[in-house]
Enzyme design. Structure first.
Site, PDB file in Angstrom:
ATOM      1  N   HIS A  99       0.091  -3.717   2.834  1.00 45.67           N
ATOM      2  CA  HIS A  99       0.377  -2.386   2.280  1.00 45.67           C
ATOM      3  C   HIS A  99      -0.876  -1.525   2.288  1.00 45.67           C
ATOM      4  CE1 HIS A  99      -1.358  -4.566  -1.113  1.00 45.67           C
ATOM      5  NE2 HIS A  99      -1.657  -3.388  -1.657  1.00 45.67           N
ATOM      6  N   ASP A 101      -2.534   1.208  -0.466  1.00 45.71           N
ATOM      7  CA  ASP A 101      -2.335   1.506  -1.879  1.00 45.71           C
ATOM      8  C   ASP A 101      -1.760   2.904  -2.103  1.00 45.71           C
ATOM      9  OD1 ASP A 101      -3.295  -0.957  -2.693  1.00 45.71           O
ATOM     10  OD2 ASP A 101      -5.368  -0.252  -2.805  1.00 45.71           O
ATOM     11  N   HIS A 259      -3.947  -3.761   3.688  1.00 51.88           N
ATOM     12  CA  HIS A 259      -4.541  -5.017   3.207  1.00 51.88           C
ATOM     13  C   HIS A 259      -3.465  -5.893   2.594  1.00 51.88           C
ATOM     14  CE1 HIS A 259      -4.671  -2.297  -0.272  1.00 51.88           C
ATOM     15  NE2 HIS A 259      -4.549  -3.390  -1.015  1.00 51.88           N
ATOM     16  N   ARG A 274      -9.769  -3.802 -10.822  1.00 47.58           N
ATOM     17  CA  ARG A 274      -9.510  -2.840  -9.747  1.00 47.58           C
ATOM     18  C   ARG A 274      -9.559  -1.405 -10.257  1.00 47.58           C
ATOM     19  NH1 ARG A 274      -4.245  -2.061  -5.718  1.00 47.58           N
ATOM     20  NH2 ARG A 274      -3.948  -0.013  -6.607  1.00 47.58           N
TER      21      ARG A 274
END
Ligand code: SIN
Length: 289
Positions: A99, A101, A259, A274
């Protein structure tokens, strides 16, 4: 200014950045040098860092405004930091499919920074697929066919799945959900071929798991070509693999990479922090910023 050592990795993209302590105050010239390496290599790895969430936020904010993440509750005292955790007895991992983000936002993010707090003894690597390399490898005829296409994105089906898994007790205990209907309601359309706003290079901008269809086509008509693009983009020639150590910080460019986090460490714990950095509206061609 700290003297950066930029070591490109042997894979399709990525460079390791040495000679820098991200916990220390960084000169503007150092940030500029990191930005140059970021635009050239698309994903940067900084090893042996010691960053608490406030220091990670301070570093990330040097590259742009930080965004909220819609579906995972942030750390109590750090609203821009989400924990990405898989406990030894949990089965699902976060980000396990290819995907990009937050592509389902009208203005998707520039990049993501992920810091490894605790990693399994082996496994738990992250793969990065380079959309620029994948685009440049296509024949002129295929490029001509793809370059005008637009893709419609949505996250409703994934959000719904997460809600249902929460109801049935299967959702991650360690990553409590937060609902954000604003994000799951829209269906933005983005060009399949994006011109990078800083390098000017063109690349495939795509996220199969968030894809509904090509604009002005049905999902059924769209599926074969979407699946072909996905299999082209994720070929080993275009992929770099990162092995994490505790203290690794990775900064990736969502404008040109896909990623995926590997889920091959059952029975062990993986714990990351994150943050997400705001980006610009994707365009197929526009003047450089
Ligand atoms: C993500 O998709 O943000 C998670 C990546 C990872 O945990 O390696």
């Amino acid at each position: 200014m700290q003297e950066l050592k930029v070591t490109p990795l042997p894979g399709a993209c990525g460079a390791e950045i040495g000679g820098i302590d991200l916990a220390r105050p960084l000169a503007d010239a150092t940030i500029d040098a990191i930005r140059v390496a970021f635009v050239e290599h698309h994903v940067l790895f900084f090893r042996k860092q010691h960053l608490d969430p406030a220091q990670q936020v301070a570093f990330g904010a040097r590259f742009g405004e930080l965004e909220d993440y819609p579906f995972v509750a942030p750390l109590p005292e750090h609203p821009k930091v989400i924990p990405v955790i898989k406990e030894p007895d949990e089965n699902d991992n976060f980000g396990g499919g290819w995907h990009t983000d937050l592509i389902y936002r009208p203005v998707p993010p520039l990049g993501t920074m992920l810091y490894a707090v605790e990693v399994p003894r082996r496994g738990g690597d992250t793969l990065f697929a380079d959309g620029v390399k994948a685009w440049e490898a296509l024949s002129p005829g295929m490029q001509r066919m793809l370059e005008g296409l637009k893709v419609e994105y949505n996250v409703r089906h994934i959000a719904q799945d997460r809600i249902e898994r929460g109801r049935s007790g299967q959702a991650s205990r360690s990553m409590p959900a937060r609902r954000d209907d604003d994000v799951s309601n829209g269906s933005p359309v983005h060009p399949l071929v994006r011109t990078h706003p800083e390098s000017g290079r063109r690349g495939l901008y795509f996220s199969r798991e968030h894809t509904i269809r090509f604009a002005e086509m049905t999902p059924r008509e769209s599926r074969p070509l979407l699946d072909w693009i996905q299999s082209h983009l994720t070929q080993p020639e275009f992929v770099t693999r990162l092995h994490w150590e505790a203290g690794t910080l990775t900064f990736w460019d969502n404008r040109c990479l896909n990623h995926r986090a590997l889920n091959d460490y059952q029975g062990e714990r993986r714990h990351m922090h994150r943050i997400t950095i705001a980006g610009d509206v994707p365009r197929s061609s526009h003047s450089l910023i």
